[in-house]
Design a protein around this motif. Sequence first.
Motif, PDB file in Angstrom:
ATOM      1  N   GLY A 133       0.681  -0.756  -0.115  1.00 37.28           N
ATOM      2  CA  GLY A 133      -0.502   0.523  -0.295  1.00 37.28           C
ATOM      3  C   GLY A 133       0.948   1.076   0.152  1.00 37.28           C
ATOM      4  N   GLN A 134       0.375   2.330   0.401  1.00 37.80           N
ATOM      5  CA  GLN A 134       1.054   3.516   0.480  1.00 37.80           C
ATOM      6  C   GLN A 134       0.219   4.168   1.250  1.00 37.80           C
ATOM      7  N   VAL A 135       0.993   5.535   2.208  1.00 33.69           N
ATOM      8  CA  VAL A 135       0.740   5.871   2.856  1.00 33.69           C
ATOM      9  C   VAL A 135       0.586   7.559   2.453  1.00 33.69           C
ATOM     10  N   VAL A 136      -0.905   8.015   2.532  1.00 30.98           N
ATOM     11  CA  VAL A 136      -0.858   9.755   1.436  1.00 30.98           C
ATOM     12  C   VAL A 136      -0.275  10.577   2.663  1.00 30.98           C
ATOM     13  N   LEU A 137       0.395  11.521   2.760  1.00 29.93           N
ATOM     14  CA  LEU A 137       1.038  12.593   3.649  1.00 29.93           C
ATOM     15  C   LEU A 137       0.521  13.868   2.916  1.00 29.93           C
ATOM     16  N   MET A 138       0.199  14.667   3.972  1.00 29.93           N
ATOM     17  CA  MET A 138      -0.508  16.160   3.490  1.00 29.93           C
ATOM     18  C   MET A 138       0.085  17.298   4.710  1.00 29.93           C
ATOM     19  N   THR A 139       0.736  18.651   3.862  1.00 30.46           N
ATOM     20  CA  THR A 139       0.702  19.738   5.163  1.00 30.46           C
ATOM     21  C   THR A 139      -0.320  19.882   5.363  1.00 30.46           C
ATOM     22  N   GLU A 140       0.129  20.524   6.654  1.00 36.86           N
ATOM     23  CA  GLU A 140      -1.580  21.620   6.151  1.00 36.86           C
ATOM     24  C   GLU A 140      -1.570  22.750   5.229  1.00 36.86           C
ATOM     25  N   ASP A 141      -0.240  23.280   4.091  1.00 35.31           N
ATOM     26  CA  ASP A 141      -1.102  23.734   3.114  1.00 35.31           C
ATOM     27  C   ASP A 141      -1.989  23.380   2.109  1.00 35.31           C
ATOM     28  N   GLY A 142      -1.773  21.744   3.168  1.00 33.41           N
ATOM     29  CA  GLY A 142      -2.572  21.246   1.617  1.00 33.41           C
ATOM     30  C   GLY A 142      -1.163  20.359   0.259  1.00 33.41           C
TER      31      GLY A 142
ATOM     32  N   ARG B 185       5.116  -1.670   2.454  1.00 38.07           N
ATOM     33  CA  ARG B 185       5.192  -3.493   2.369  1.00 38.07           C
ATOM     34  C   ARG B 185       5.662  -4.132   3.153  1.00 38.07           C
ATOM     35  N   PRO B 186       5.311  -5.178   3.495  1.00 33.04           N
ATOM     36  CA  PRO B 186       6.243  -5.843   5.084  1.00 33.04           C
ATOM     37  C   PRO B 186       8.192  -5.284   4.548  1.00 33.04           C
ATOM     38  N   GLY B 187       8.408  -5.106   5.950  1.00 35.54           N
ATOM     39  CA  GLY B 187       9.863  -4.550   6.220  1.00 35.54           C
ATOM     40  C   GLY B 187       9.992  -3.029   6.112  1.00 35.54           C
ATOM     41  N   VAL B 188       9.423  -2.322   5.489  1.00 36.40           N
ATOM     42  CA  VAL B 188       9.566  -1.063   5.618  1.00 36.40           C
ATOM     43  C   VAL B 188       8.744  -0.281   6.013  1.00 36.40           C
ATOM     44  N   VAL B 189       9.293   1.113   6.826  1.00 35.02           N
ATOM     45  CA  VAL B 189       8.975   1.609   7.834  1.00 35.02           C
ATOM     46  C   VAL B 189       8.617   3.345   6.975  1.00 35.02           C
ATOM     47  N   ALA B 190       7.575   3.082   7.319  1.00 36.58           N
ATOM     48  CA  ALA B 190       6.869   5.047   6.885  1.00 36.58           C
ATOM     49  C   ALA B 190       6.914   5.690   7.763  1.00 36.58           C
ATOM     50  N   TYR B 191       7.674   6.663   7.807  1.00 41.66           N
ATOM     51  CA  TYR B 191       7.604   8.092   8.949  1.00 41.66           C
ATOM     52  C   TYR B 191       7.038   8.954   8.200  1.00 41.66           C
ATOM     53  N   VAL B 192       5.612   9.383   9.379  1.00 42.98           N
ATOM     54  CA  VAL B 192       4.661   9.864   9.438  1.00 42.98           C
ATOM     55  C   VAL B 192       5.513  11.477  10.432  1.00 42.98           C
TER      56      VAL B 192
END
Length: 193
Positions: free
Chosen positions: A108-117, A125-132
């Motif tokens: 999958g994917q993590v969709v990230l959005m700043t406060e200005d849009g 995916r397995p073994g992968v870190v997504a940093y928010v």
Amino acid sequence: MSAIQPLNLVVDIASGRLEPATTVVTRRLSDMRGMYADAAAEAALIERDDSVVYEVFQYDVPEETGQLFVCTTVLEPGRVGDEYFMTKGHYHRVRDRAEVYYGLRGEGQVVLMTEDGRCSSVELRPGVVAYVPPCYAHRTVNTGSGELVFLAVYPGDAGHDYESIERSGFSARVLEYNGSPTLVEQEPSEGSR
Ligand code: M6P
Ligand code: ZN
């Protein structure tokens, strides 16, 4: 709540469940009404079987600075029109609280959005870190054909702000485009429904 003692938490990769979990959240399509771009497809799917989109298994801690919430999410595969099944998405109520996701099963994917849009996405995916990073809204999207299972860890005092997302949406969506998941910018009018 009494002080949390040292403990082990176990993730059952096959089911995606965290043990022990003190809170289990189940979200169906009808709990996300108005979040998918294709309103007609969304209404038709809710009418047909109102399927579970995702479940969250959380170990609760006091909502205090210094504590860490741990949870797993099992996000089902599927689409509403061209749009992949996804979580509601949120900012943290305390905006500058970060979060870490660790992929356990599926894609999958993590969709990230700043406060200005401004939107971007990172892989899960397995073994992968997504940093928010602090101050980013975040939403997870299942782009695969099986369940997407991931672990999340976030600060005890972070909180969830869903209202901002319900009001303005994300400025981009992950759609199947020519057979591949693609992050597509949305018209501002749609994002500010
Ligand atoms: C992750 C974490 C949780 C969140 C869950 C579902 O596991 O970020 O805090 O609750 O995803 O996402 P949402 O709350 O946006 O529906
Ligand atoms: Zn979060």
